[in-house]
Design an enzyme around this catalytic site. Structure first.
Site, PDB file in Angstrom:
ATOM      1  N   GLY A  13      39.529  24.195  37.314  1.00  0.00           N
ATOM      2  CA  GLY A  13      39.129  24.451  38.695  1.00  0.00           C
ATOM      3  C   GLY A  13      38.264  23.336  39.240  1.00  0.00           C
ATOM      4  N   THR A 137      31.961  22.149  35.662  1.00  0.00           N
ATOM      5  CA  THR A 137      32.330  23.556  35.818  1.00  0.00           C
ATOM      6  C   THR A 137      31.256  24.268  36.616  1.00  0.00           C
ATOM      7  OG1 THR A 137      32.693  25.687  34.724  1.00  0.00           O
ATOM      8  CG2 THR A 137      31.351  24.102  33.529  1.00  0.00           C
ATOM      9  N   ASP A 139      30.883  27.334  36.495  1.00  0.00           N
ATOM     10  CA  ASP A 139      30.429  28.447  35.657  1.00  0.00           C
ATOM     11  C   ASP A 139      29.200  28.082  34.829  1.00  0.00           C
ATOM     12  OD1 ASP A 139      32.436  30.075  36.576  1.00  0.00           O
ATOM     13  OD2 ASP A 139      33.772  29.707  34.888  1.00  0.00           O
ATOM     14  N   MET A 184      32.100  34.273  41.071  1.00  0.00           N
ATOM     15  CA  MET A 184      32.880  33.837  39.917  1.00  0.00           C
ATOM     16  C   MET A 184      31.994  33.849  38.666  1.00  0.00           C
ATOM     17  SD  MET A 184      35.253  30.699  41.300  1.00  0.00           S
ATOM     18  CE  MET A 184      36.698  31.003  42.319  1.00  0.00           C
ATOM     19  N   GLY A 185      32.642  33.929  37.531  1.00  0.00           N
ATOM     20  CA  GLY A 185      31.926  33.951  36.262  1.00  0.00           C
ATOM     21  C   GLY A 185      32.616  34.891  35.296  1.00  0.00           C
ATOM     22  N   GLU A 241      32.198  38.578  38.394  1.00  0.00           N
ATOM     23  CA  GLU A 241      33.538  39.152  38.308  1.00  0.00           C
ATOM     24  C   GLU A 241      33.849  39.682  36.903  1.00  0.00           C
ATOM     25  OE1 GLU A 241      36.382  36.097  39.142  1.00  0.00           O
ATOM     26  OE2 GLU A 241      35.619  34.746  37.586  1.00  0.00           O
ATOM     27  N   GLN A 294      33.205  28.891  46.970  1.00  0.00           N
ATOM     28  CA  GLN A 294      31.981  28.599  46.220  1.00  0.00           C
ATOM     29  C   GLN A 294      32.107  27.330  45.385  1.00  0.00           C
ATOM     30  OE1 GLN A 294      31.370  31.978  43.254  1.00  0.00           O
ATOM     31  NE2 GLN A 294      33.269  32.593  44.250  1.00  0.00           N
ATOM     32  N   ARG A 295      33.333  26.874  45.152  1.00  0.00           N
ATOM     33  CA  ARG A 295      33.500  25.642  44.382  1.00  0.00           C
ATOM     34  C   ARG A 295      33.947  24.456  45.243  1.00  0.00           C
ATOM     35  NH1 ARG A 295      38.945  27.566  41.132  1.00  0.00           N
ATOM     36  NH2 ARG A 295      40.488  26.677  42.554  1.00  0.00           N
TER      37      ARG A 295
END
Length: 408
Positions: A13, A137, A139, A184-185, A241, A294-295
């Site tokens: 991503g 990332t 994350d 996200m996560g 998530e 968000q990314r």
């Protein structure tokens, strides 16, 4: 001097600042007499297998500079797992054919695994190749690095929209009293936790934050929401998530599909929880899904994040030129009250397919918020803004010309 061509690829991503790492690697390669051609692989490792390269030396210098304020993966990305022997044989054949001696892979957990396997392959076959992983990332779950490029910008964006939504939901008379933001996560809560940065005073949004690091209990959640509603009149909840129960099962997953790496595709936990709230507590609400915004929100990128993303790309090339291979560039936070960092190499086999979770000590005892230790960790990462040029009122993002490379 070890001479040869290099290839740079992006995977997984994208982030708001992934192209900063690309720019850092390209400009460091420009300055080297050891590196001949500078190839970009279209769509990650798939581009290498397909011999789908572009000539990055032919790109205009202003375009390379423009990558530093352009989101998305400029080279194109992929999610592809090297499994079959023919993939490995083809990969090495392409490296030999194009005299590629330097390979730089920009990506996250799975990408570091791919880079590790490529490095192992070259060693087993006696092909001299230097492989360096460049981390990215949102994350923030790569181990052995203080944080990951891409995280600071995503954290800044999420904290900002939660701040704005908190103001919005409190300022109007409406039947909507609960908002659930689904961050996200997959297995870690770094992004959801970052929304705590939006809170400027006690009682401000976000009122509740839930992370996968703490087993989620639906009954306790309902009690938390009802209590916050009675106390504040409105409730803004942030959930990762990938929330799991005490048995490690996802609270909700309606897709029942997996990606090429075997990861379950997640989504829908926010709506699942809101349905429970509306049915049992009789409080109306809505779900906010920042999703890929968000990314990709370069307009709210962190300057600190962008600069560090550029530097990990630069350092990757510089270290490869010094002889390093089989490593990832990591960020090391220096001690002291003022935030400073440096860069170091960590072994790819100690990073690949491993996850760094939010420390339990950084989550409050109730499991519905974070502590000041987390705030002190995350706040420096969102500092500063990226100066984006605008044209006709919109960001003037760039595109690579993508001059194709033809095999000889």
């Amino acid at each position: 001097m070890f001479k040869g061509n290099c290839v740079i690829a992006q995977s997984g991503g994208p982030t708001a600042v992934i192209n900063n790492s690309l720019a850092g690697a390209i400009e460091a390669a420009y300055r080297s007499e050891a590196i001949g051609e500078i190839y970009g692989a279209r769509n990650g490792i798939m581009g290498i297998l397909a011999e789908n390269f572009i000539d990055l030396r032919r790109e205009d210098a202003s375009t390379i500079q423009g990558l530093r304020f352009t989101p998305g993966a400029a080279l194109g990305s992929c999610r592809y797992q090297l499994k079959k022997k023919k993939d490995y044989n083809k990969l090495l054949a392409v490296f030999r054919k194009f005299n590629i001696r330097y390979f730089f892979y920009i990506g996250g957990n799975d990408s570091m695994d791919t880079a590790h396997k490529v490095n192992q392959l070259a060693q087993e076959e006696g092909y001299e190749l230097r492989v360096i992983g460049i981390p990215k990332t949102i994350d923030n779950d790569l181990p052995l690095t203080d944080h990951c490029p891409g995280y600071g910008s995503a954290a800044k964006y999420l904290a900002t929209i939660v701040l704005e939504m908190g103001i919005d939901i409190k300022s109007i008379v409406t039947s909507t009293k609960v908002a659930i933001v689904e961050a996200m996560g997959r297995n870690t809560g770094w992004l959801a936790a970052a929304t705590a940065l939006a809170r400027r005073a006690p009682g401000e949004a976000p009122h509740l934050i839930y992370l996968p690091e703490v087993a989620f209990d639906l009954e306790t959640f309902m009690t938390d929401v009802e209590k916050a509603y009675r106390q504040y009149g409105t409730v803004l909840v942030v959930v990762s998530e990938g929330l799991v129960d005490k048995n490690g099962n996802y609270i909700f997953n309606d897709t029942a599909t997996v990606d090429v790496f075997g990861h379950q595709r997640l989504g829908g936990v926010g709506q699942f929880l809101l349905n429970k709230i509306e049915a049992e507590l009789k409080i109306k609400g809505r779900v906010i899904l920042p999703a890929t915004s968000q990314r990709s929100a370069m307009h709210l990128a962190s300057r600190t994040d962008a600069e560090e993303a550029y530097n990990v790309g630069r350092v990757a090339v510089e270290e490869a030129l010094r002889g390093a291979s089989g490593h990832m560039v990591a960020i090391k936070r220096l001690k002291g009250e003022e935030y400073r960092c440096t860069y170091e190499l960590v072994k790819l086999d100690e990073v690949a397919n491993r996850e760094k979770k939010v420390p339990r000590a950084w989550i409050n005892e109730a499991g519905n918020d974070v502590t000041m230790d987390f705030i002190n960790y995350a706040r420096p990462l969102i500092q500063g803004e990226v100066n984006i040029p605008y044209h006709n009122g919109l960001p003037a993002y760039v595109n690579l010309a993508q001059y194709p490379v033809f095999s000889k």
